[in-house]
Design a protein around this motif. Structure first.
Motif, PDB file in Angstrom:
ATOM      1  N   GLU A 144       0.830  -1.205   0.000  1.00  0.00           N
ATOM      2  CA  GLU A 144       0.000   0.000   0.000  1.00  0.00           C
ATOM      3  C   GLU A 144       0.868   1.259   0.000  1.00  0.00           C
ATOM      4  OE1 GLU A 144      -2.277  -0.693   3.490  1.00  0.00           O
ATOM      5  OE2 GLU A 144      -3.741  -2.004   2.496  1.00  0.00           O
ATOM      6  N   ALA A 145       1.936   1.235   0.795  1.00  0.00           N
ATOM      7  CA  ALA A 145       2.839   2.386   0.840  1.00  0.00           C
ATOM      8  C   ALA A 145       3.565   2.565  -0.485  1.00  0.00           C
ATOM      9  CB  ALA A 145       3.842   2.221   1.980  1.00  0.00           C
ATOM     10  N   ALA A 146       3.963   1.459  -1.113  1.00  0.00           N
ATOM     11  CA  ALA A 146       4.634   1.545  -2.409  1.00  0.00           C
ATOM     12  C   ALA A 146       3.690   2.110  -3.462  1.00  0.00           C
ATOM     13  CB  ALA A 146       5.144   0.171  -2.830  1.00  0.00           C
ATOM     14  N   GLU A 147       2.458   1.639  -3.474  1.00  0.00           N
ATOM     15  CA  GLU A 147       1.478   2.153  -4.437  1.00  0.00           C
ATOM     16  C   GLU A 147       1.243   3.645  -4.222  1.00  0.00           C
ATOM     17  OE1 GLU A 147      -1.119  -1.974  -5.089  1.00  0.00           O
ATOM     18  OE2 GLU A 147      -1.751  -0.498  -3.580  1.00  0.00           O
ATOM     19  N   ARG A 148       1.139   4.050  -2.975  1.00  0.00           N
ATOM     20  CA  ARG A 148       0.898   5.465  -2.664  1.00  0.00           C
ATOM     21  C   ARG A 148       2.076   6.308  -3.082  1.00  0.00           C
ATOM     22  NH1 ARG A 148      -0.550   9.649  -2.770  1.00  0.00           N
ATOM     23  NH2 ARG A 148      -1.753  10.953  -1.336  1.00  0.00           N
ATOM     24  N   PHE A 149       3.286   5.829  -2.822  1.00  0.00           N
ATOM     25  CA  PHE A 149       4.482   6.595  -3.179  1.00  0.00           C
ATOM     26  C   PHE A 149       4.597   6.735  -4.693  1.00  0.00           C
ATOM     27  CE2 PHE A 149       8.864   7.114  -4.428  1.00  0.00           C
ATOM     28  CZ  PHE A 149       9.325   8.089  -3.566  1.00  0.00           C
ATOM     29  N   LEU A 150       4.410   5.653  -5.418  1.00  0.00           N
ATOM     30  CA  LEU A 150       4.577   5.699  -6.874  1.00  0.00           C
ATOM     31  C   LEU A 150       3.478   6.509  -7.542  1.00  0.00           C
ATOM     32  CD1 LEU A 150       5.766   2.031  -7.433  1.00  0.00           C
ATOM     33  CD2 LEU A 150       7.153   4.117  -7.522  1.00  0.00           C
ATOM     34  N   ALA A 151       2.320   6.633  -6.909  1.00  0.00           N
ATOM     35  CA  ALA A 151       1.292   7.539  -7.419  1.00  0.00           C
ATOM     36  C   ALA A 151       1.689   8.996  -7.185  1.00  0.00           C
ATOM     37  CB  ALA A 151      -0.048   7.249  -6.743  1.00  0.00           C
ATOM     38  N   THR A 152       2.458   9.236  -6.112  1.00  0.00           N
ATOM     39  CA  THR A 152       2.916  10.587  -5.789  1.00  0.00           C
ATOM     40  C   THR A 152       4.101  10.992  -6.665  1.00  0.00           C
ATOM     41  OG1 THR A 152       2.214  10.294  -3.499  1.00  0.00           O
ATOM     42  CG2 THR A 152       3.755  12.076  -3.923  1.00  0.00           C
ATOM     43  N   VAL A 153       4.979  10.032  -6.969  1.00  0.00           N
ATOM     44  CA  VAL A 153       6.184  10.294  -7.773  1.00  0.00           C
ATOM     45  C   VAL A 153       6.064   9.458  -9.057  1.00  0.00           C
ATOM     46  CG1 VAL A 153       8.714  10.333  -7.771  1.00  0.00           C
ATOM     47  CG2 VAL A 153       7.465  10.598  -5.622  1.00  0.00           C
ATOM     48  N   PRO A 154       5.266   9.908 -10.011  1.00  0.00           N
ATOM     49  CA  PRO A 154       4.953   9.071 -11.180  1.00  0.00           C
ATOM     50  C   PRO A 154       6.114   8.842 -12.128  1.00  0.00           C
ATOM     51  CG  PRO A 154       3.982  11.260 -11.400  1.00  0.00           C
ATOM     52  CD  PRO A 154       4.515  11.178 -10.011  1.00  0.00           C
ATOM     53  N   THR A 155       7.229   9.576 -11.979  1.00  0.00           N
ATOM     54  CA  THR A 155       8.399   9.333 -12.818  1.00  0.00           C
ATOM     55  C   THR A 155       9.125   8.059 -12.421  1.00  0.00           C
ATOM     56  OG1 THR A 155       9.562  10.864 -11.357  1.00  0.00           O
ATOM     57  CG2 THR A 155       8.834  11.731 -13.481  1.00  0.00           C
ATOM     58  N   ALA A 156       8.816   7.512 -11.237  1.00  0.00           N
ATOM     59  CA  ALA A 156       9.432   6.264 -10.764  1.00  0.00           C
ATOM     60  C   ALA A 156       8.499   5.089 -11.028  1.00  0.00           C
ATOM     61  CB  ALA A 156       9.754   6.359  -9.281  1.00  0.00           C
ATOM     62  N   GLU A 157       9.103   3.906 -11.238  1.00  0.00           N
ATOM     63  CA  GLU A 157       8.325   2.701 -11.530  1.00  0.00           C
ATOM     64  C   GLU A 157       8.381   1.669 -10.410  1.00  0.00           C
ATOM     65  OE1 GLU A 157       8.579   2.383 -16.350  1.00  0.00           O
ATOM     66  OE2 GLU A 157      10.442   1.973 -15.233  1.00  0.00           O
ATOM     67  N   MET A 158       9.399   1.729  -9.588  1.00  0.00           N
ATOM     68  CA  MET A 158       9.516   0.836  -8.440  1.00  0.00           C
ATOM     69  C   MET A 158      10.116   1.626  -7.288  1.00  0.00           C
ATOM     70  SD  MET A 158      10.847  -2.838  -9.993  1.00  0.00           S
ATOM     71  CE  MET A 158      10.084  -3.822  -8.691  1.00  0.00           C
ATOM     72  N   VAL A 159       9.887   1.155  -6.058  1.00  0.00           N
ATOM     73  CA  VAL A 159      10.411   1.835  -4.884  1.00  0.00           C
ATOM     74  C   VAL A 159      10.799   0.805  -3.836  1.00  0.00           C
ATOM     75  CG1 VAL A 159       8.111   2.108  -3.848  1.00  0.00           C
ATOM     76  CG2 VAL A 159       9.964   3.659  -3.166  1.00  0.00           C
ATOM     77  N   LYS A 160      11.830   1.131  -3.071  1.00  0.00           N
ATOM     78  CA  LYS A 160      12.204   0.317  -1.918  1.00  0.00           C
ATOM     79  C   LYS A 160      12.455   1.259  -0.749  1.00  0.00           C
ATOM     80  CE  LYS A 160      14.344  -4.034  -0.837  1.00  0.00           C
ATOM     81  NZ  LYS A 160      15.142  -5.176  -1.302  1.00  0.00           N
ATOM     82  N   PHE A 161      11.875   0.912   0.398  1.00  0.00           N
ATOM     83  CA  PHE A 161      11.959   1.782   1.569  1.00  0.00           C
ATOM     84  C   PHE A 161      13.109   1.370   2.485  1.00  0.00           C
ATOM     85  CE2 PHE A 161       7.374   1.967   0.459  1.00  0.00           C
ATOM     86  CZ  PHE A 161       7.312   3.328   0.158  1.00  0.00           C
ATOM     87  N   ALA A 162      13.646   2.362   3.180  1.00  0.00           N
ATOM     88  CA  ALA A 162      14.695   2.141   4.172  1.00  0.00           C
ATOM     89  C   ALA A 162      14.445   3.095   5.333  1.00  0.00           C
ATOM     90  CB  ALA A 162      16.077   2.350   3.554  1.00  0.00           C
ATOM     91  N   LYS A 163      15.452   3.292   6.171  1.00  0.00           N
ATOM     92  CA  LYS A 163      15.273   4.105   7.361  1.00  0.00           C
ATOM     93  C   LYS A 163      15.976   5.445   7.310  1.00  0.00           C
ATOM     94  CE  LYS A 163      12.593   2.234  10.226  1.00  0.00           C
ATOM     95  NZ  LYS A 163      11.199   2.727  10.101  1.00  0.00           N
ATOM     96  N   ASN A 164      17.020   5.572   6.500  1.00  0.00           N
ATOM     97  CA  ASN A 164      17.744   6.840   6.460  1.00  0.00           C
ATOM     98  C   ASN A 164      18.237   7.135   5.050  1.00  0.00           C
ATOM     99  OD1 ASN A 164      20.668   5.921   6.139  1.00  0.00           O
ATOM    100  ND2 ASN A 164      20.020   4.739   7.925  1.00  0.00           N
TER     101      ASN A 164
END
Length: 444
Positions: free
Chosen positions: A105-125
């Motif tokens: 859900e967070a990945a979908e939300r992020f990629l809708a916010t930053v549409p120039t990106a196609e995949m995302v991976k989260f970290a802490k810093n």
């Protein structure tokens, strides 16, 4: 508070706490930019709590705060909608042996916010995210060198960047030699660098904008250079993310990088960062390809549910409440007020406000127009005594117009003292101790 620090404003409890911090924590803080060496001697408040745009120190003083959490708390402290989202997930557990549904859900939300990106991976810093981008670029290109923008102050705590700073102790020279630098805004110099190291540069990494706007055509020109020389274009959007637009500088200027990194404002103080980019690059760190595996990002706490919930709440609030526009409006009011106050006291050429309205910093210049840590110390002392905690003038959306007006009043009083020091050509009588120090320096 009076503008002249008095015996009552010597922060006795904070001074004791700072001694405890230094006894147990190297540097007395977990981020060098938060160290007490960045503040006038004996005037480094230790924070008790914050709400909105205000913080209270353990001595009971309240401050209007700028640069909250090193620019991470852009909605203000303890924002109720963010706290609600965090609390809801904490009641459901924060970390599991398999991915949580919150991660997708967070990945979908992020990629809708930053549409120039196609995949995302989260970290802490941010450091982990930018280093992962560099590693991915090296893996994708088979090239060893990293080209960093020389005009941007920080990218990562890892060797490939810290080796280029005055705090390079402990980093082998061989590592440092693989990092080269290019100047911001100069396409010809960047092309010369890429030609000199033909087929050796894995990526160009830079903040797409910070204290200055990119020259017309500059980011598009970098995009063309990266394509022509076969290297990866990486935008460090730790600061520009959300503050420039919800999709960062790439969303505002319309130039898509291959990879980008986000953090700071993404979690409103909760620990979350992101590496995002082209699918063909990001998939090299995945399981659905036949090539060599890239150890991209693998963090125990990278997908804590409450931090991802905070990130989703932040993105929703930014869109629904027009936060980026509000940051700019507040920053414009503050910048105009500070400039008028400085000019009115005859120090308009010495206290200089710079940067985009949502990301303001200030320079303190001496009688010769040179940057001065001594004059910065004088200025910070008067701000602190007036109830303004401002290592920068980076605003949060929780500030009120009354907060801005109070800040401008305190700045005007500080400028009066600044004028006296300039007339004396010596700020020393107004320092009451050693000057503040730059973060990056060789000796403690």
């Amino acid at each position: 508070m009076d503008t002249e620090p008095t015996e009552e404003f010597l922060l006795p409890r904070s001074r004791t706490a700072n001694e405890r911090l230094h006894a147990l924590i190297p540097g007395g803080a977990h981020t060098y930019a938060k160290g007490d060496d960045q503040y006038p001697e004996n005037l480094a408040p230790v924070i008790s709590h914050g709400r909105g745009a205000h913080v209270w120190d353990i001595d009971g003083n309240r401050y209007v705060e700028y640069g909250s959490g090193l620019r991470s708390v852009s909605l203000g402290h303890a924002h109720p909608r963010v706290i609600e989202a965090v609390r809801r997930e904490l009641d459901r557990g924060s970390n599991f042996v398999r991915p949580s549904i919150v991660e997708v859900e967070a990945a979908e939300r992020f990629l809708a916010t930053v549409p120039t990106a196609e995949m995302v991976k989260f970290a802490k810093n941010g450091s982990d995210a930018t280093t992962a981008a560099v590693r991915l670029a090296r893996a994708a290109t088979g090239r060893p060198r990293v080209a960093i923008c020389a005009d941007h102050p920080f990218f990562s705590t890892d060797d490939w960047f810290i080796g280029t700073t005055p705090m390079s102790a402990g980093i082998p020279a061989a590592t440092d030699e693989l990092t080269v630098a290019f100047p911001y805004g100069d396409l010809a110099a960047t092309e010369e660098l890429l030609t000199r190291y033909q087929d050796e540069v894995a990526c160009l990494i830079l903040e797409p904008a910070t204290h200055t706007e990119p020259p017309p055509g500059y980011l598009a020109g970098l995009r063309e250079l990266a394509d022509r020389h076969g290297c990866v274009l990486v935008f460090d959007e730790m600061i520009t993310g959300f503050r420039w637009s919800e999709a960062g500088a790439q969303g505002l200027y319309g130039v898509a990088p291959d990879l980008s990194t986000f953090g700071k404002a993404l979690g409103n103080g909760c620990a979350v960062s992101a590496l995002a980019g082209r699918r063909d690059l990001m998939e090299l760190g995945g399981l659905r390809h036949s090539g060599d595996r890239v150890f991209l990002l693998s963090t125990t706490h990278g997908a804590e549910t409450h931090s991802l919930a905070a990130a989703m709440a932040v993105q929703t609030i930014y869109v629904e409440e027009g936060v980026t526009a509000r940051l700019h409006a507040l920053g414009e009011r503050l910048a105009a007020g500070v400039r008028d106050a400085a000019a009115g006291m005859g120090v308009g050429d010495h206290i200089v406000v710079r940067g985009r309205a949502s990301n303001l910093v200030f320079a303190t210049l001496d009688e010769n127009g040179q940057p001065s840590q001594e004059y910065r110390t004088l200025f910070l002392r008067r701000l602190l005594a007036g109830g303004v905690l401002a290592p920068s003038f980076v605003v949060s959306s929780a500030l009120s117009e009354a907060d801005i007006d109070h800040t401008v009043d305190v700045v005007a009083q500080a400028c009066a003292v600044y004028r006296k020091a300039l007339d004396a050509a010596d700020p020393t009588p107004w320092l009451a101790g050693r000057p503040v120090k730059p973060v990056f320096r060789r000796l403690a």
